[in-house]
Scaffold this active site. Structure first.
Site, PDB file in Angstrom:
ATOM      1  N   CYS A  77     -11.026   1.641  -7.430  1.00 44.34           N
ATOM      2  CA  CYS A  77     -10.292   2.709  -6.728  1.00 44.34           C
ATOM      3  C   CYS A  77     -10.315   4.001  -7.534  1.00 44.34           C
ATOM      4  O   CYS A  77     -10.204   3.985  -8.759  1.00 44.34           O
ATOM      5  CB  CYS A  77      -8.847   2.260  -6.499  1.00 44.34           C
TER       6      CYS A  77
ATOM      7  N   ASP B 246      -0.469   3.917  12.662  1.00 50.16           N
ATOM      8  CA  ASP B 246       0.564   4.242  11.683  1.00 50.16           C
ATOM      9  C   ASP B 246       1.172   2.923  11.246  1.00 50.16           C
ATOM     10  O   ASP B 246       1.179   1.964  12.018  1.00 50.16           O
ATOM     11  CB  ASP B 246       1.680   5.101  12.295  1.00 50.16           C
TER      12      ASP B 246
ATOM     13  N   CYS C 182      -4.877   4.681 -10.298  1.00 52.19           N
ATOM     14  CA  CYS C 182      -5.889   3.831 -10.933  1.00 52.19           C
ATOM     15  C   CYS C 182      -6.667   4.576 -12.012  1.00 52.19           C
ATOM     16  O   CYS C 182      -7.228   3.958 -12.910  1.00 52.19           O
ATOM     17  CB  CYS C 182      -6.830   3.259  -9.871  1.00 52.19           C
TER      18      CYS C 182
ATOM     19  N   ASP D 216       7.347   9.643  17.091  1.00 52.46           N
ATOM     20  CA  ASP D 216       7.486   8.531  18.031  1.00 52.46           C
ATOM     21  C   ASP D 216       8.619   8.854  19.000  1.00 52.46           C
ATOM     22  O   ASP D 216       9.271   9.893  18.892  1.00 52.46           O
ATOM     23  CB  ASP D 216       7.695   7.213  17.286  1.00 52.46           C
TER      24      ASP D 216
ATOM     25  N   CYS E 227      -8.067   6.529  -7.049  1.00 56.58           N
ATOM     26  CA  CYS E 227      -6.801   7.238  -6.832  1.00 56.58           C
ATOM     27  C   CYS E 227      -6.205   7.689  -8.165  1.00 56.58           C
ATOM     28  O   CYS E 227      -6.587   7.191  -9.226  1.00 56.58           O
ATOM     29  CB  CYS E 227      -5.819   6.354  -6.060  1.00 56.58           C
TER      30      CYS E 227
ATOM     31  N   HIS F 196      -1.273   4.803  -4.678  1.00 61.02           N
ATOM     32  CA  HIS F 196      -2.432   3.916  -4.627  1.00 61.02           C
ATOM     33  C   HIS F 196      -2.602   3.311  -3.234  1.00 61.02           C
ATOM     34  O   HIS F 196      -3.703   3.331  -2.667  1.00 61.02           O
ATOM     35  CB  HIS F 196      -2.362   2.797  -5.669  1.00 61.02           C
TER      36      HIS F 196
HETATM   37 ZN   LIG Z   1      -5.792   3.184  -6.779  1.00 56.60          ZN
END
Ligand SMILES: [Zn+2]
Length: 373
Positions: free
Chosen positions: A303, A265, A308, A92, A305, A334
């Site tokens: 999920c 972002d 999880c 930025d 991930c 996550h």
């Molecule tokens: Zn997750």
């Protein structure tokens, strides 16, 4: 082949699916860029970011110029060499942080004089200095130096900041030398449609390879933001990337892609993770809540991930309350996975011309789950 290009490859309504090519790799859009304030995404390793499909990271000019200093970063190979992240970076301009973090700032046409929030030392951030810092940092995409007024600023203050942003954009472009770095202009103008349009047209006259929309994560009402995006959609060129800075919640991202935005972002997924708030397919989950004390389920059963797949709500809650560092890592993983996965689903729905349907289902599920899954 030119190191940089942007192509819109699919459209569904006003939503766009595109491909951004940079010297450090390709990025499919719409894309979410995790925020690596000081050159690192807090509590998360590059390895994990790469594995979960992050393609481009944002780093903050203001923070890095103060610590460790942009010249040190340049000597150690720029952001890529210094941090070891070999994918694309975007920096930025420093404008937003200098207005929100720095003490004793004084603004004039030259730039902003301020004291570091770290050690009180005096600095000047101007279009020329911002370009020097960003060229030292060496990100693939740099941003023109802008003035970002607060969301509740009166119209005349916003108007003055907007015309100064145009003058600073011209100076930024004149001071920018690196050919292996793209420089985007930043549209300002608050929630005033005429100021926004004037800002965009003035930047278009200067000519940038991409356009950011700034000043829309500063406390303005969501309806105002939606109107600005709808108004800018036909003004901004079809064939250039559009980046909505600092926004936002999962719902904000969906609604902004629907209005033609390509890049985002936001600190929300990582900051909220550190505070114990998880974004899930069923809405938000505050891990401190006593109802999760003995809950053996993963944070989001839908999920995939690493968090999880391996830990329960009960364990995460325990780690968070015990101030274990792993809690921040597990929850940041996550939340970032959730954002990146949502962008993947969004891109696919645009390619299949099913975005409207996907958007309706996703927003309904999020609204239904407002009390937590
Ligand atoms: Zn997750």
């Amino acid at each position: 082949m030119a190191p940089f290009s942007f192509d819109v490859l699919a459209r569904d309504g006003r939503a766009r699916g595109g491909l951004l090519r940079t010297p450090h790799g390709e990025v499919e859009t719409p894309v979410f860029m995790p925020v690596g304030t000081a050159g690192a995404v807090k509590a998360v390793l590059h390895r994990d970011l790469r594995e979960m499909g992050a393609r481009i990271l944002l780093a903050n000019t203001y923070h890095l110029m103060l610590r460790p200093g942009d010249e040190l970063v340049a000597r150690l190979g720029g952001l890529h060499g210094f941090t070891g992240w070999d994918g694309p970076f975007l920096t930025d301009s420093g404008g937003y942080q200098v207005f929100s973090l720095a003490a004793l700032r004084r603004l004039d046409e030259e730039g902003v004089r301020f004291q570091s929030h770290i050690d009180g030392t005096a600095h000047l951030l101007s279009p020329e200095r911002s370009m020097q810092v960003q060229q030292n940092l060496g990100a693939d995409v740099a941003m023109a130096f802008d003035e970002c007024p607060p969301g509740d600023a009166p119209r005349d203050v916003v108007a003055e900041a907007t015309s100064r942003t145009t003058r600073w954009a011209r100076r930024s472009r004149d001071a920018h030398r690196r050919e292996d770095q793209w420089l985007f202009g930043i549209v300002q103008g608050g929630i005033h449609l005429d100021l926004r349009e004037a800002s965009a047209r003035e930047l278009l006259a200067i000519g940038f390879p991409g356009y950011a929309i700034g000043g829309l994560s500063v406390g303005e009402p969501k309806e105002g933001r939606d109107r600005v995006l709808e108004h800018l959609d036909p003004v901004l060129p079809e064939d250039k990337p559009r980046y909505l800075m600092g926004v936002g919640t999962p719902e904000d991202l969906v609604d902004s892609v629907a209005r033609g935005v390509d890049m985002f972002d936001c600190v929300l997924p990582t900051r909220n993770a550190r505070n114990g708030q998880l974004f899930t397919s069923q809405g938000r989950l505050a891990i401190r809540n006593a109802r999760y004390k003995e809950d053996p389920r993963p944070p989001d059963p839908a999920c995939g991930c690493p968090t999880c797949r391996t830990v329960s709500r009960a364990y995460l809650r325990h780690l968070h309350l015990a101030n274990e560092m792993g809690a921040a890592t597990l929850m940041s993983l996550h939340n970032l996975f959730y954002y990146l996965d949502m962008m993947r689903a969004m891109r696919q729905s645009i390619r299949l011309c099913r975005f409207a349907e996907w958007r309706r289902d996703t927003l309904r599920r999020l609204a239904d789950g407002q009390d937590g899954p």
